[in-house]
Design a protein around this motif. Structure first.
Motif, PDB file in Angstrom:
ATOM      1  N   THR A 113     -13.977 -40.777  53.721  1.00 50.76           N
ATOM      2  CA  THR A 113     -14.838 -40.372  52.609  1.00 50.76           C
ATOM      3  C   THR A 113     -14.765 -38.873  52.337  1.00 50.76           C
ATOM      4  OG1 THR A 113     -16.742 -40.151  54.096  1.00 50.76           O
ATOM      5  CG2 THR A 113     -16.428 -42.282  53.010  1.00 50.76           C
ATOM      6  N   GLY A 114     -14.482 -38.087  53.376  1.00 48.93           N
ATOM      7  CA  GLY A 114     -14.418 -36.640  53.191  1.00 48.93           C
ATOM      8  C   GLY A 114     -13.043 -36.127  52.863  1.00 48.93           C
ATOM      9  N   ASN A 115     -12.048 -37.021  52.818  1.00 47.77           N
ATOM     10  CA  ASN A 115     -10.672 -36.616  52.523  1.00 47.77           C
ATOM     11  C   ASN A 115     -10.196 -35.515  53.468  1.00 47.77           C
ATOM     12  OD1 ASN A 115      -8.252 -36.863  51.104  1.00 47.77           O
ATOM     13  ND2 ASN A 115      -8.778 -35.203  49.701  1.00 47.77           N
ATOM     14  N   TYR A 116     -10.525 -35.674  54.763  1.00 54.06           N
ATOM     15  CA  TYR A 116     -10.121 -34.706  55.768  1.00 54.06           C
ATOM     16  C   TYR A 116      -8.774 -35.095  56.375  1.00 54.06           C
ATOM     17  CZ  TYR A 116     -15.047 -33.272  55.655  1.00 54.06           C
ATOM     18  OH  TYR A 116     -16.298 -32.846  55.255  1.00 54.06           O
ATOM     19  N   GLY A 117      -8.098 -34.119  56.938  1.00 58.14           N
ATOM     20  CA  GLY A 117      -6.906 -34.403  57.717  1.00 58.14           C
ATOM     21  C   GLY A 117      -7.260 -34.709  59.156  1.00 58.14           C
ATOM     22  N   LEU A 118      -8.366 -34.122  59.620  1.00 56.35           N
ATOM     23  CA  LEU A 118      -8.830 -34.297  60.994  1.00 56.35           C
ATOM     24  C   LEU A 118     -10.347 -34.266  61.009  1.00 56.35           C
ATOM     25  CD1 LEU A 118      -8.753 -34.127  64.154  1.00 56.35           C
ATOM     26  CD2 LEU A 118      -8.458 -31.657  63.892  1.00 56.35           C
ATOM     27  N   VAL A 119     -10.931 -35.206  61.738  1.00 56.43           N
ATOM     28  CA  VAL A 119     -12.369 -35.180  61.999  1.00 56.43           C
ATOM     29  C   VAL A 119     -12.553 -35.091  63.514  1.00 56.43           C
ATOM     30  CG1 VAL A 119     -14.536 -36.455  61.906  1.00 56.43           C
ATOM     31  CG2 VAL A 119     -12.999 -36.469  59.936  1.00 56.43           C
ATOM     32  N   SER A 120     -13.248 -34.060  63.940  1.00 54.73           N
ATOM     33  CA  SER A 120     -13.456 -33.812  65.358  1.00 54.73           C
ATOM     34  C   SER A 120     -14.849 -34.250  65.765  1.00 54.73           C
ATOM     35  CB  SER A 120     -13.270 -32.322  65.665  1.00 54.73           C
ATOM     36  OG  SER A 120     -13.388 -32.074  67.059  1.00 54.73           O
ATOM     37  N   ARG A 162      -5.319 -38.216  60.318  1.00 58.26           N
ATOM     38  CA  ARG A 162      -4.376 -38.922  59.456  1.00 58.26           C
ATOM     39  C   ARG A 162      -2.996 -38.810  60.084  1.00 58.26           C
ATOM     40  NH1 ARG A 162      -6.866 -40.460  54.859  1.00 58.26           N
ATOM     41  NH2 ARG A 162      -8.766 -39.334  54.305  1.00 58.26           N
ATOM     42  N   ALA A 163      -2.153 -39.812  59.890  1.00 56.43           N
ATOM     43  CA  ALA A 163      -0.857 -39.867  60.570  1.00 56.43           C
ATOM     44  C   ALA A 163       0.008 -38.660  60.250  1.00 56.43           C
ATOM     45  CB  ALA A 163      -0.128 -41.155  60.185  1.00 56.43           C
ATOM     46  N   GLU A 164      -0.033 -38.179  58.986  1.00 54.36           N
ATOM     47  CA  GLU A 164       0.827 -37.053  58.625  1.00 54.36           C
ATOM     48  C   GLU A 164       0.460 -35.786  59.378  1.00 54.36           C
ATOM     49  OE1 GLU A 164      -2.066 -37.617  55.033  1.00 54.36           O
ATOM     50  OE2 GLU A 164      -1.041 -38.847  56.551  1.00 54.36           O
ATOM     51  N   VAL A 165      -0.772 -35.705  59.862  1.00 51.13           N
ATOM     52  CA  VAL A 165      -1.194 -34.523  60.622  1.00 51.13           C
ATOM     53  C   VAL A 165      -0.520 -34.503  61.992  1.00 51.13           C
ATOM     54  CG1 VAL A 165      -3.153 -33.346  61.690  1.00 51.13           C
ATOM     55  CG2 VAL A 165      -3.393 -34.360  59.416  1.00 51.13           C
ATOM     56  N   VAL A 166      -0.607 -35.607  62.719  1.00 48.42           N
ATOM     57  CA  VAL A 166      -0.065 -35.609  64.079  1.00 48.42           C
ATOM     58  C   VAL A 166       1.457 -35.512  64.082  1.00 48.42           C
ATOM     59  CG1 VAL A 166      -2.041 -36.940  64.901  1.00 48.42           C
ATOM     60  CG2 VAL A 166       0.070 -38.138  64.310  1.00 48.42           C
ATOM     61  N   HIS A 176      -3.681 -28.086  73.197  1.00 51.82           N
ATOM     62  CA  HIS A 176      -4.535 -29.182  72.719  1.00 51.82           C
ATOM     63  C   HIS A 176      -5.985 -28.727  72.542  1.00 51.82           C
ATOM     64  CE1 HIS A 176      -4.878 -29.224  77.138  1.00 51.82           C
ATOM     65  NE2 HIS A 176      -6.100 -29.670  76.931  1.00 51.82           N
ATOM     66  N   ARG A 177      -6.379 -27.655  73.227  1.00 50.22           N
ATOM     67  CA  ARG A 177      -7.737 -27.130  73.091  1.00 50.22           C
ATOM     68  C   ARG A 177      -7.984 -26.571  71.690  1.00 50.22           C
ATOM     69  NH1 ARG A 177      -9.818 -26.388  78.227  1.00 50.22           N
ATOM     70  NH2 ARG A 177      -8.285 -26.402  79.912  1.00 50.22           N
ATOM     71  N   TYR A 178      -6.910 -26.208  71.013  1.00 55.80           N
ATOM     72  CA  TYR A 178      -7.034 -25.516  69.730  1.00 55.80           C
ATOM     73  C   TYR A 178      -6.443 -26.327  68.584  1.00 55.80           C
ATOM     74  CZ  TYR A 178      -7.906 -21.716  72.994  1.00 55.80           C
ATOM     75  OH  TYR A 178      -8.413 -20.945  74.011  1.00 55.80           O
ATOM     76  N   ILE A 179      -6.411 -27.629  68.721  1.00 58.61           N
ATOM     77  CA  ILE A 179      -5.829 -28.478  67.684  1.00 58.61           C
ATOM     78  C   ILE A 179      -6.465 -28.241  66.309  1.00 58.61           C
ATOM     79  CG2 ILE A 179      -5.710 -30.877  66.895  1.00 58.61           C
ATOM     80  CD1 ILE A 179      -4.896 -31.680  69.715  1.00 58.61           C
ATOM     81  N   PRO A 180      -7.798 -28.161  66.187  1.00 60.44           N
ATOM     82  CA  PRO A 180      -8.365 -27.940  64.847  1.00 60.44           C
ATOM     83  C   PRO A 180      -7.838 -26.667  64.178  1.00 60.44           C
ATOM     84  CG  PRO A 180     -10.075 -28.671  66.352  1.00 60.44           C
ATOM     85  CD  PRO A 180      -8.858 -28.390  67.191  1.00 60.44           C
ATOM     86  N   ILE A 181      -7.618 -25.613  64.943  1.00 64.50           N
ATOM     87  CA  ILE A 181      -7.106 -24.361  64.375  1.00 64.50           C
ATOM     88  C   ILE A 181      -5.689 -24.570  63.857  1.00 64.50           C
ATOM     89  CG2 ILE A 181      -6.584 -21.934  64.840  1.00 64.50           C
ATOM     90  CD1 ILE A 181      -8.634 -22.130  67.147  1.00 64.50           C
ATOM     91  N   LEU A 182      -4.859 -25.253  64.659  1.00 59.63           N
ATOM     92  CA  LEU A 182      -3.487 -25.515  64.246  1.00 59.63           C
ATOM     93  C   LEU A 182      -3.447 -26.410  63.006  1.00 59.63           C
ATOM     94  CD1 LEU A 182      -1.957 -26.187  67.789  1.00 59.63           C
ATOM     95  CD2 LEU A 182      -1.746 -24.096  66.435  1.00 59.63           C
ATOM     96  N   VAL A 183      -4.323 -27.401  62.972  1.00 59.99           N
ATOM     97  CA  VAL A 183      -4.355 -28.324  61.834  1.00 59.99           C
ATOM     98  C   VAL A 183      -4.781 -27.598  60.564  1.00 59.99           C
ATOM     99  CG1 VAL A 183      -5.543 -30.342  60.881  1.00 59.99           C
ATOM    100  CG2 VAL A 183      -4.694 -30.389  63.232  1.00 59.99           C
ATOM    101  N   PHE A 188      -4.482 -28.590  56.241  1.00 62.24           N
ATOM    102  CA  PHE A 188      -5.376 -29.750  56.187  1.00 62.24           C
ATOM    103  C   PHE A 188      -6.822 -29.300  56.361  1.00 62.24           C
ATOM    104  CE2 PHE A 188      -1.320 -31.472  57.721  1.00 62.24           C
ATOM    105  CZ  PHE A 188      -1.130 -32.517  56.836  1.00 62.24           C
ATOM    106  N   SER A 189      -7.749 -30.072  55.795  1.00 66.76           N
ATOM    107  CA  SER A 189      -9.166 -29.758  55.938  1.00 66.76           C
ATOM    108  C   SER A 189      -9.737 -30.428  57.184  1.00 66.76           C
ATOM    109  CB  SER A 189      -9.938 -30.212  54.693  1.00 66.76           C
ATOM    110  OG  SER A 189      -9.746 -31.602  54.470  1.00 66.76           O
ATOM    111  N   LEU A 190     -10.826 -29.858  57.678  1.00 68.93           N
ATOM    112  CA  LEU A 190     -11.439 -30.317  58.919  1.00 68.93           C
ATOM    113  C   LEU A 190     -12.837 -30.853  58.670  1.00 68.93           C
ATOM    114  CD1 LEU A 190     -10.587 -27.265  61.237  1.00 68.93           C
ATOM    115  CD2 LEU A 190      -9.250 -29.364  60.950  1.00 68.93           C
TER     116      LEU A 190
END
Length: 299
Positions: A113-120, A162-166, A176-183, A188-190
């Motif tokens: 619903t938020g059209n995010y690339g990653l939801v943490s 989303r698959a295109e992110v990974v 891996h601790r900083y995945i949201p920053i890299l994404v 992509f939006s978070l």
């Protein structure tokens, strides 16, 4: 129907794995998801390998197991899972039963619903020991201040992608601790959503204070990769200025003391001052060389 892939690293978690997979199966059945589960045995020294092999044969789900011969770390385990995952949505979670699979629909709904690339996930309330929660609080605040990515729980392993992110993520070390920053740096939006968290029931935490200096150096790496990759002079000269400035302050203090005090530790002061100024010059020189390399690549 959207296919989901669960990517779950496991290191010495034999006791929790059967219950975890049972909870995942129940959530998938309740909500009618189509899913595959990928476990990465990260060089476990208990009977995790045997448990995972048995679960892959008995589960009604499609369960794949990747075995590492030695412990290679969570970043490499996630990367191996991402490469093999075929789903349109990727769910990562820890294998210690602290993440609750019943919260998966919340992550997926927010992602779609938020059209995010990653939801943490945001573990709330968090059920870890006080020292771990205190370190996490400082870690999240410092990271947000330096990177501008403001999440309450940056290192939460419970995430939906989303698959295109990974497929674009490149993880090594402890990145891996900083995945949201890299994404976010990838464009992509978070999103972030509160998820239920449980106390650890089996085994022992992999957390330790020896990870603190590693985390600091990895943060510098992430800053360089996401903010200063194309302007390295700003990165190296910025740090160099701190060293040089501190050296000049010590030099000034030494000069003042020569007029008012004859028994001051001048040798130590001159050494510290010289070290700071020289380090600042060297770091600035490294930044200049990096800028020259970038310029040569563009010719």
């Amino acid at each position: 129907m959207t296919l989901m892939s669960f990517v779950i690293p496991a290191y010495n978690e034999a006791e929790s794995l059967p219950e975890l997979l049972g909870q995942i199966e129940a959530t998938i059945q309740t909500h009618g998801y189509i899913a595959e589960v990928l476990f990465i045995n990260d060089g476990s020294t208990d009977n995790t390998a045997d448990v995972l092999d048995a679960l892959s044969e008995d589960s009604p789900l499609t369960v794949h197991v990747i075995h590492f011969r030695r412990n290679r770390g969570k970043a490499e385990a996630l990367t191996a899972g991402f490469e093999k995952a075929t789903g349109d949505i990727i769910i990562t979670m820890d294998a210690d039963l602290q993440d609750d699979p019943s919260e998966i629909p919340k992550l997926i709904n927010t992602l779609e619903t938020g059209n995010y690339g990653l939801v943490s996930g945001w573990k709330y309330p968090r059920k870890d020991p006080l020292e771990k929660r205190a370190f996490s609080f400082v870690f999240n605040r410092v990271t947000a201040m330096l990177t501008g990515v403001k999440l309450h729980d940056m290192n939460c392993g419970f995430k939906a992608y989303r698959a295109e992110v990974v497929k674009e993520l490149y993880l090594y070390g402890d990145l891996h601790r900083y995945i949201p920053i890299l994404v976010q740096a990838m464009g992509f939006s978070l999103g972030e959503v509160k998820v239920r968290h449980h106390p650890r029931r089996f085994g022992k935490s992999k957390y330790g204070f020896k990870r603190i200096p590693k985390g600091f150096f990895d943060l510098l790496t992430v800053l360089f990769l996401t903010k200063y990759k194309k302007r390295p002079m700003h990165f190296f000269a910025g740090i160099g200025s701190l060293f040089a400035g501190a050296g000049l302050v010590v030099l000034l203090a030494g000069c003042v003391l020569t007029f008012f005090q004859t028994d001051a530790p001048f040798e130590i002061l001159w050494f510290v001052s010289g070290f700071g100024i020289l380090t600042g010059i060297l770091l600035s020189a490294i930044g200049l060389l990096a800028e020259l390399l970038i310029a040569l690549r563009k010719e």
